[in-house]
Design a protein around this motif. Sequence first.
Motif, PDB file in Angstrom:
ATOM      1  N   UNK A 159       0.798  -1.221   0.000  1.00 50.29           N
ATOM      2  CA  UNK A 159       0.000   0.000   0.000  1.00 50.29           C
ATOM      3  C   UNK A 159       0.829   1.268   0.000  1.00 50.29           C
ATOM      4  N   UNK A 160       2.126   1.153  -0.316  1.00 46.11           N
ATOM      5  CA  UNK A 160       2.995   2.330  -0.323  1.00 46.11           C
ATOM      6  C   UNK A 160       2.665   3.280  -1.472  1.00 46.11           C
ATOM      7  N   UNK A 161       2.173   2.752  -2.591  1.00 41.91           N
ATOM      8  CA  UNK A 161       2.165   3.483  -3.851  1.00 41.91           C
ATOM      9  C   UNK A 161       0.767   3.971  -4.221  1.00 41.91           C
ATOM     10  N   UNK A 162       0.683   5.247  -4.634  1.00 41.79           N
ATOM     11  CA  UNK A 162      -0.585   5.805  -5.100  1.00 41.79           C
ATOM     12  C   UNK A 162      -0.553   6.135  -6.602  1.00 41.79           C
ATOM     13  N   UNK A 163       0.660   6.117  -7.172  1.00 37.64           N
ATOM     14  CA  UNK A 163       0.781   6.323  -8.616  1.00 37.64           C
ATOM     15  C   UNK A 163       2.038   5.605  -9.083  1.00 37.64           C
ATOM     16  N   UNK A 164       1.975   5.020 -10.278  1.00 38.71           N
ATOM     17  CA  UNK A 164       3.104   4.266 -10.835  1.00 38.71           C
ATOM     18  C   UNK A 164       3.402   4.759 -12.242  1.00 38.71           C
ATOM     19  N   UNK A 165       4.675   5.055 -12.506  1.00 41.82           N
ATOM     20  CA  UNK A 165       5.113   5.366 -13.860  1.00 41.82           C
ATOM     21  C   UNK A 165       6.053   4.276 -14.337  1.00 41.82           C
ATOM     22  N   UNK A 166       5.914   3.923 -15.598  1.00 46.68           N
ATOM     23  CA  UNK A 166       6.817   2.960 -16.216  1.00 46.68           C
ATOM     24  C   UNK A 166       7.809   3.749 -17.068  1.00 46.68           C
ATOM     25  N   UNK A 167       9.085   3.733 -16.677  1.00 49.18           N
ATOM     26  CA  UNK A 167      10.099   4.557 -17.339  1.00 49.18           C
ATOM     27  C   UNK A 167      11.051   3.703 -18.167  1.00 49.18           C
ATOM     28  N   UNK A 168      11.597   4.321 -19.212  1.00 52.13           N
ATOM     29  CA  UNK A 168      12.640   3.679 -20.006  1.00 52.13           C
ATOM     30  C   UNK A 168      13.646   4.748 -20.428  1.00 52.13           C
TER      31      UNK A 168
END
Length: 257
Positions: free
Chosen positions: A165-174
């Motif tokens: 439950x740490x995360x409220x938004x996730x970005x996938x980076x490259x």
Amino acid sequence: KRQTLVNGKIVTPNYYIENGFISIVGKKIISIGSMDQFEYDPIMEEDIIDAHQQYILPGIIDIHTDALEAEIIPRPGADMPINVAFRELERKMNGCGFTTVYHSLHLGYKTAEYGSRSKYTRQQVYDTIFKAMNGDTLINNKIHLRFEITGVDAYDQCIDFINKGYIQMLSVMDHTPGQGQYTKKVFMEVSLKNGKTEEQAILDYEEKTSRPNIKGEKMNQLIQLALQKGIAVASHDDDTIEKIDEMKALGLSLIHI
């Protein structure tokens, strides 16, 4: 219980009130108007707060700021206590009108980790920030995890942070050179500017472009888990129509070009 702010300069999305009031119950605004429309109800339990002609504005929401990373490590190898950095940044952002901040914290991004020369592990950073933002705070703090797809060793840790439950938004980076914001031309120019020979820059380019990355079913599992948890998921630096379509097909609704 109702709270009403009176005698304020109110800015709304559609109009401005020179001298007005706002009534709030819980976390909802129930009425806004000019002071000549305001009627105090002595029967209702109500807190009246005089704004003294100060501006009453919507709070600013920042969904992507690297400021906390810079506050923790203002320069390579200079580590501030994580709790101190968190509190100091809260004061700065609160003073600038931010009421909700999604602190962007990278994971699996080896280039950033090596460059910072920090004594803190990613686990320590995430654990400490999550604990701090669930304590007494000045603003609404959230974590925006920026996952680097070449961070194959951090994949399980990313899954763990989501499940905790740490995360409220996730970005996938490259950040792999040769695409996105790091075209081969830009990569070579920066490498040469930083003192590398052309041969060294080419070797570095070949090493970085040959790194394994998270893709296919593992990528889909990561994104689907986040979506199932109600976490907003974004892509990062999409530079082709094909990549945008691919990200949308995975269920991403935030596309960063």
